[in-house]
Write a protein that holds these residues in place. Structure first.
Motif, PDB file in Angstrom:
ATOM      1  N   VAL A 142      -3.077  -7.395   0.268  1.00  0.00           N
ATOM      2  CA  VAL A 142      -3.979  -7.393   1.420  1.00  0.00           C
ATOM      3  C   VAL A 142      -3.205  -6.907   2.637  1.00  0.00           C
ATOM      4  CG1 VAL A 142      -5.489  -8.771   2.896  1.00  0.00           C
ATOM      5  CG2 VAL A 142      -5.289  -9.315   0.460  1.00  0.00           C
ATOM      6  N   GLU A 143      -3.698  -5.841   3.242  1.00  0.00           N
ATOM      7  CA  GLU A 143      -3.095  -5.305   4.456  1.00  0.00           C
ATOM      8  C   GLU A 143      -4.199  -4.890   5.410  1.00  0.00           C
ATOM      9  OE1 GLU A 143      -0.180  -2.268   3.881  1.00  0.00           O
ATOM     10  OE2 GLU A 143       0.960  -3.406   2.374  1.00  0.00           O
ATOM     11  N   GLN A 144      -4.098  -5.338   6.668  1.00  0.00           N
ATOM     12  CA  GLN A 144      -5.034  -4.969   7.727  1.00  0.00           C
ATOM     13  C   GLN A 144      -6.488  -5.217   7.312  1.00  0.00           C
ATOM     14  OE1 GLN A 144      -4.072  -0.940   8.779  1.00  0.00           O
ATOM     15  NE2 GLN A 144      -2.192  -1.522   9.833  1.00  0.00           N
ATOM     16  N   GLN A 145      -6.737  -6.410   6.785  1.00  0.00           N
ATOM     17  CA  GLN A 145      -8.084  -6.848   6.402  1.00  0.00           C
ATOM     18  C   GLN A 145      -8.700  -5.997   5.287  1.00  0.00           C
ATOM     19  OE1 GLN A 145      -9.700  -9.706   7.723  1.00  0.00           O
ATOM     20  NE2 GLN A 145      -7.601 -10.012   8.422  1.00  0.00           N
ATOM     21  N   ILE A 146      -7.850  -5.369   4.489  1.00  0.00           N
ATOM     22  CA  ILE A 146      -8.314  -4.594   3.334  1.00  0.00           C
ATOM     23  C   ILE A 146      -7.540  -5.066   2.118  1.00  0.00           C
ATOM     24  CG2 ILE A 146      -8.610  -2.304   2.316  1.00  0.00           C
ATOM     25  CD1 ILE A 146      -8.536  -1.156   5.133  1.00  0.00           C
ATOM     26  N   CYS A 147      -8.256  -5.336   1.038  1.00  0.00           N
ATOM     27  CA  CYS A 147      -7.633  -5.752  -0.216  1.00  0.00           C
ATOM     28  C   CYS A 147      -7.610  -4.573  -1.188  1.00  0.00           C
ATOM     29  CB  CYS A 147      -8.402  -6.916  -0.844  1.00  0.00           C
ATOM     30  SG  CYS A 147      -7.723  -7.471  -2.430  1.00  0.00           S
ATOM     31  N   TYR A 148      -6.444  -4.293  -1.740  1.00  0.00           N
ATOM     32  CA  TYR A 148      -6.271  -3.226  -2.716  1.00  0.00           C
ATOM     33  C   TYR A 148      -5.954  -3.875  -4.060  1.00  0.00           C
ATOM     34  CZ  TYR A 148      -5.662  -0.422   1.515  1.00  0.00           C
ATOM     35  OH  TYR A 148      -5.828   0.176   2.737  1.00  0.00           O
ATOM     36  N   VAL A 175       0.836  -1.202   0.000  1.00  0.00           N
ATOM     37  CA  VAL A 175       0.000   0.000   0.000  1.00  0.00           C
ATOM     38  C   VAL A 175       0.872   1.254   0.000  1.00  0.00           C
ATOM     39  CG1 VAL A 175      -1.803   1.241   1.256  1.00  0.00           C
ATOM     40  CG2 VAL A 175      -1.851  -1.248   1.167  1.00  0.00           C
ATOM     41  N   ARG A 176       2.045   1.177   0.580  1.00  0.00           N
ATOM     42  CA  ARG A 176       2.958   2.324   0.617  1.00  0.00           C
ATOM     43  C   ARG A 176       3.327   2.798  -0.791  1.00  0.00           C
ATOM     44  NH1 ARG A 176       5.516  -2.324   1.315  1.00  0.00           N
ATOM     45  NH2 ARG A 176       7.371  -2.792   0.033  1.00  0.00           N
ATOM     46  N   ASP A 177       3.179   1.922  -1.780  1.00  0.00           N
ATOM     47  CA  ASP A 177       3.531   2.274  -3.155  1.00  0.00           C
ATOM     48  C   ASP A 177       2.378   2.915  -3.913  1.00  0.00           C
ATOM     49  OD1 ASP A 177       6.164   1.168  -2.985  1.00  0.00           O
ATOM     50  OD2 ASP A 177       5.282  -0.828  -3.163  1.00  0.00           O
ATOM     51  N   LEU A 178       1.234   3.108  -3.253  1.00  0.00           N
ATOM     52  CA  LEU A 178       0.056   3.665  -3.912  1.00  0.00           C
ATOM     53  C   LEU A 178      -0.286   5.023  -3.323  1.00  0.00           C
ATOM     54  CD1 LEU A 178      -2.166   0.442  -3.913  1.00  0.00           C
ATOM     55  CD2 LEU A 178      -0.794   1.330  -5.812  1.00  0.00           C
ATOM     56  N   GLU A 179      -0.317   6.022  -4.176  1.00  0.00           N
ATOM     57  CA  GLU A 179      -0.700   7.373  -3.759  1.00  0.00           C
ATOM     58  C   GLU A 179      -2.136   7.621  -4.228  1.00  0.00           C
ATOM     59  OE1 GLU A 179       0.516  11.793  -5.164  1.00  0.00           O
ATOM     60  OE2 GLU A 179       2.186  10.524  -4.494  1.00  0.00           O
TER      61      GLU A 179
END
Length: 393
Positions: free
Chosen positions: A129-135, A53-57
Motif C-alpha cells: 500500500v502506497e499513497q492510498q493505493i493497494c497493489y 511499487v518501485r519493483d513493479l514495471e
C-alpha cells in the motif's frame, strides 16, 4: 424506560448483534494481517522478501473490477517475473472521497487470497500500500476459459478452419471440472472463501472464474500446466454457523452466471449459499461445450429475467457429448437450490460423487496436464488477436 436484556431480545435482533460482533472481529483480524503482510513478497519455497511499487514495471491492462480500478500485467523486476497486479484505490479518485469501500475491499481481498493456498487457486505473491493505493501481485494466467472457448469453437473471426472435436472439448472440460470442483470445495470447506465470476475487457460478463496457468522460459515449462480459480476482487467469505453460513449481498456475480436464488427478494436478509458457485460452474461448462451463452439478452435486466423464468439450459443428446458430462452439468443447474449438487464431500449428492468427476480424477494429474498443454498450444497463437478484438469493443 426499561430495555430488554439479551435473553429477552427478539431472536433476529440477537442474531444481528452476533453477526455485527463477528464482522468486527473479522475486520480486526484482517487489519492485523494487512499490517503484518504489507510489503512482503512470497514465492513458494523461497524466503519472503520486501518489495514496493518501485519493483513493479507496469505493462498492458487486463480488466477492471467493481472496486479495483484496473488489473495490469507487470514485471516484478528483481526477478524479471511476469505478474498480474490488481490496483485498488482506497480513496475514490473522481470524488476524492473515502467511503470505506476501497479499504474494505483491500482488506477482504488480502485476507481471502492469503487463506486460499491451494494448487487450483491463483497464488497471491504479496501486496503493498502506497499513497492510498493497494497493489496486489498475483500469478499471471496465460489464458481464461472464455478465450479458450472461442478458440476451440473457432469464433470471433479467428479463422482457424474448424472447431475442435467434441472428444477433445470434453477431455478438456474434464480437466476443468476436477480442478474447479477441488478448488471450490477447498474455498468452501477449508478456507471459508467463495469466488464469484469476474468481468473482462469490455465489462460484459465473461467466465473469468477459470484460468489456465503455464509458465514458459527458454522453451521449457517451469511449472505444471493447471486450471486455476482466479480473482478475489469479487470474493465472498462463507462463515460457519447458521446465521453466517450464507453470503449476504445482492450484487455478487456477473449477471449471466448468477444462480436463480441470487435474484430473490429475500437474498438481502437470507443470503445465498455456496451452491451459487456450483450453478456458475455448470453454466461455464455448458457454454464451453456448445460455444454459446446459456442466457443471453440485450441488457442485464433481460438476462436476469431469463435466468429466473426459463428452464435451466441442458446439453442436448444430439450435441454428441457423453451422458456423464450431460448429467454432471444437469446436477449443477437445478433452479431449486436444495436440489442442486453441493461441494460437501459428506453429502451423497455432492459433485465429487458424480461419474464425470470421478472418471477424470482417475485419468491422473499427468494425463490431465497433457490435455491442458494441448489446449494451450492451440489457443496461444490466437490470443493476441482475440484480445485486441475484445478490447476494441
Amino acid at each position: 424506560m426499561e430495555f430488554p436484556s439479551n435473553d429477552r431480545m427478539p431472536l433476529d435482533l440477537r442474531m444481528g448483534q452476533i453477526r455485527e460482533t463477528e464482522r468486527d472481529e473479522q475486520v480486526a483480524a484482517a487489519r492485523t494481517l494487512l499490517d503484518s503482510e504489507n510489503g512482503n513478497f512470497h514465492i513458494k519455497g523461497e524466503p519472503t522478501v520486501t518489495f514496493g511499487v518501485r519493483d513493479l514495471e507496469m505493462r498492458t491492462g487486463i480488466g477492471r473490477g467493481q472496486f479495483a480500478e484496473v488489473v495490469k500485467r507487470a514485471v516484478y523486476t528483481p526477478r524479471g517475473m511476469d505478474v498480474a497486479v490488481k490496483i485498488i484505490y482506497i480513496i475514490d479518485r473522481p470524488s476524492g472521497n473515502n467511503d470505506g469501500r476501497g479499504n474494505e475491499e483491500m482488506i477482504r481481498e488480502a485476507e481471502n487470497a492469503r487463506r486460499a493456498a491451494h494448487h487450483n487457486v491463483v497464488w497471491l505473491y504479496g501486496f503493498v500500500v502506497e499513497q492510498q493505493i493497494c497493489y496486489m501481485c498475483m500469478e499471471l494466467m496465460q489464458a481464461n476459459l472464455e478465450e479458450v472457448k472461442k478458440v476451440m469453437h473457432d469464433q470471433a473471426g479467428l479463422n482457424i478452419g474448424k472447431k475442435s472435436e467434441n472428444r477433445d472439448i470434453e477431455s478438456f472440460l474434464g480437466c476443468v471440472t476436477v480442478a474447479v470442483v477441488d478448488g471450490l470445495a477447498f474455498l468452501r470447506n477449508n478456507a471459508r472463501v467463495m469466488h464469484r465470476a469476474e468481468q473482462h475487457y469490455d465489462q460484459r460478463p465473461r467466465t473469468g472464474m477459470l484460468n489456465l496457468l503455464v509458465v514458459f522460459k527458454n522453451g521449457h515449462y517451469l511449472s505444471t500446466p493447471q486450471v486455476k480459480i482466479c480473482d478475489f476482487g469479487v470474493s465472498k467469505k462463507l462463515h460457519t454457523g447458521i446465521s453466517n453460513s450464507r453470503a449476504h449481498t445482492t450484487t455478487a456475480g456477473c449477471i449471466s452466471y448468477m444462480a436463480p436464488e441470487q435474484f430473490s427478494v429475500d437474498v438481502a436478509t437470507s443470503g445465498y449459499g455456496s451452491k451459487a458457485g456450483v450453478w456458475s460452474l455448470g453454466i461455464s461448462l455448458f457454454e464451453c461445450a456448445l460455444g454459446r451463452y446459456a442466457f443471453d439478452g440485450q441488457s442485464d435486466f433481460v438476462i436476469a429475467g431469463n435466468i429466473q423464468t426459463k428452464d435451466p439450459p441442458r446439453i442436448p443428446m444430439q450435441a454428441g457429448f457423453s451422458q456423464d458430462l450431460r448429467n454432471f452439468v444437469d446436477a449443477c443447474l437445478f433452479k431449486y437450490e436444495p436440489d442442486r449438487s453441493s461441494l460437501v464431500p459428506t453429502d451423497g449428492n455432492c459433485l465429487q460423487n458424480k461419474k464425470f468427476y470421478k472418471e477424470h480424477v482417475r485419468r491422473g494429474d499427468d494425463a490431465r496436464s497433457i490435455t491442458v498443454v494441448d489446449v494451450l498450444s492451440l489457443a496461444t497463437p490466437h490470443l493476441p488477436m482475440l484480445r485486441r478484438s475484445l478490447l476494441d469493443r
